[in-house]
Design a protein around this motif. Sequence first.
Motif, mmCIF file in Angstrom:
data_model
loop_
_atom_site.group_PDB
_atom_site.id
_atom_site.type_symbol
_atom_site.label_atom_id
_atom_site.label_comp_id
_atom_site.label_asym_id
_atom_site.label_seq_id
_atom_site.Cartn_x
_atom_site.Cartn_y
_atom_site.Cartn_z
ATOM 1 N N GLU A 13 11.864 2.748 -15.662
ATOM 2 C CA GLU A 13 12.933 1.938 -15.076
ATOM 3 C C GLU A 13 12.390 0.931 -14.062
ATOM 4 O OE1 GLU A 13 15.581 4.427 -12.687
ATOM 5 O OE2 GLU A 13 13.893 5.749 -12.239
ATOM 6 N N ASP A 14 13.208 -0.061 -13.775
ATOM 7 C CA ASP A 14 12.886 -1.075 -12.777
ATOM 8 C C ASP A 14 12.526 -0.408 -11.445
ATOM 9 O OD1 ASP A 14 13.325 -3.965 -11.578
ATOM 10 O OD2 ASP A 14 14.519 -2.589 -10.341
ATOM 11 N N PRO A 15 11.494 -0.895 -10.740
ATOM 12 C CA PRO A 15 11.047 -0.238 -9.509
ATOM 13 C C PRO A 15 12.125 -0.097 -8.434
ATOM 14 C CG PRO A 15 9.393 -1.796 -10.249
ATOM 15 C CD PRO A 15 10.591 -2.003 -11.118
ATOM 16 N N VAL A 16 12.952 -1.119 -8.256
ATOM 17 C CA VAL A 16 13.992 -1.034 -7.226
ATOM 18 C C VAL A 16 15.042 0.008 -7.615
ATOM 19 C CG1 VAL A 16 15.823 -2.302 -6.025
ATOM 20 C CG2 VAL A 16 13.610 -3.399 -6.429
ATOM 21 N N ARG A 17 15.391 0.040 -8.885
ATOM 22 C CA ARG A 17 16.332 1.073 -9.366
ATOM 23 C C ARG A 17 15.732 2.455 -9.187
ATOM 24 N NH1 ARG A 17 17.755 3.973 -14.030
ATOM 25 N NH2 ARG A 17 20.003 4.054 -14.444
ATOM 26 N N ASP A 40 7.897 -2.175 -3.544
ATOM 27 C CA ASP A 40 6.645 -2.943 -3.561
ATOM 28 C C ASP A 40 5.493 -2.107 -3.017
ATOM 29 O OD1 ASP A 40 7.880 -5.133 -4.637
ATOM 30 O OD2 ASP A 40 8.083 -6.220 -2.745
ATOM 31 N N ARG A 41 5.738 -1.382 -1.947
ATOM 32 C CA ARG A 41 4.684 -0.551 -1.344
ATOM 33 C C ARG A 41 4.312 0.601 -2.270
ATOM 34 N NH1 ARG A 41 6.575 1.538 4.212
ATOM 35 N NH2 ARG A 41 4.423 2.318 4.229
ATOM 36 N N LEU A 42 5.305 1.189 -2.936
ATOM 37 C CA LEU A 42 5.039 2.303 -3.845
ATOM 38 C C LEU A 42 4.278 1.839 -5.085
ATOM 39 C CD1 LEU A 42 8.479 4.073 -3.504
ATOM 40 C CD2 LEU A 42 6.280 5.157 -3.017
ATOM 41 N N LEU A 81 0.408 10.140 -4.136
ATOM 42 C CA LEU A 81 0.356 8.693 -3.933
ATOM 43 C C LEU A 81 1.649 8.191 -3.291
ATOM 44 C CD1 LEU A 81 -1.268 7.613 -7.318
ATOM 45 C CD2 LEU A 81 -2.359 7.526 -5.062
ATOM 46 N N ALA A 82 2.793 8.683 -3.804
ATOM 47 C CA ALA A 82 4.074 8.266 -3.229
ATOM 48 C C ALA A 82 4.211 8.714 -1.783
ATOM 49 C CB ALA A 82 5.218 8.821 -4.069
ATOM 50 N N ALA A 83 3.668 9.882 -1.469
ATOM 51 C CA ALA A 83 3.773 10.414 -0.109
ATOM 52 C C ALA A 83 3.007 9.579 0.903
ATOM 53 C CB ALA A 83 3.285 11.864 -0.078
ATOM 54 N N THR A 84 2.023 8.806 0.452
ATOM 55 C CA THR A 84 1.320 7.918 1.384
ATOM 56 C C THR A 84 2.230 6.801 1.863
ATOM 57 O OG1 THR A 84 0.439 6.446 -0.348
ATOM 58 C CG2 THR A 84 -0.887 8.383 0.232
ATOM 59 N N VAL A 85 3.336 6.595 1.151
ATOM 60 C CA VAL A 85 4.314 5.578 1.531
ATOM 61 C C VAL A 85 5.559 6.216 2.152
ATOM 62 C CG1 VAL A 85 5.818 3.719 0.680
ATOM 63 C CG2 VAL A 85 3.517 4.015 -0.263
ATOM 64 N N ASP A 86 6.091 7.262 1.493
ATOM 65 C CA ASP A 86 7.309 7.929 1.975
ATOM 66 C C ASP A 86 7.275 9.383 1.525
ATOM 67 O OD1 ASP A 86 9.961 8.928 2.337
ATOM 68 O OD2 ASP A 86 10.744 6.888 2.329
#
Length: 219
Positions: A13-17, A40-42, A81-86
Amino acid sequence: MLLDFHGTIAQVEDPVRWVTAAASSLGTTLDRGKATVLADRLMTAGRAGGPKPHRVPAHLAEVWADRDLSVAAHRAAYEGLAATVDADLAQALYDRLLIADGWQLYADTVPTLQALRARGVPVAVVSNIGFDLRDLAGQLGFADLVDEFVLSYEVGRCKPDPAIFWKACAALRTDPERTLMVGDSPADAGAAAAGCSVLVIPESDPGKVHGLGAVLRLL
């Protein structure tokens, strides 16, 4: 016939969604501006089904190397990887990968698979992946049109290793020289070393016609 999954049959899916839906599952509403910045960061950090990370943190190096060979490593790598952002959102983001709502089939996927089934052409999905695609394929509505799923974490080999293509051909009881591999990457083109013919179709936007009908003309 052998088919890759991501980028060939379906697209994430689209990143923002992706970010908005994951946050919503935790009871949080993100406005589009904040969701866009976070997405964008993810994407820079690295997303399953999306771009690879620009840099893999040292503490994730081992699970990253094994991500397509182990269920646990796959989740640990991409959640890490996601946890490095949130960190709060990391698990919910990964869980989107496991449900149909987190994917979009290309518009010509099911019609092409139906045409192959009507012609009696056996089909295997061959994927570098660290989770079972079968349930997801059922949710997306194409599982009954596929004869075999040959998944890297189950067979212990990743594309472009010829062994994974040989296993897929054996599962379909077909000779590599009589088999076409369709994918979107150099890893898929590795099937040539196994003796298969190869068709590489670059990724298309989610939900669009992808050009899979070309395989029917090749047959």
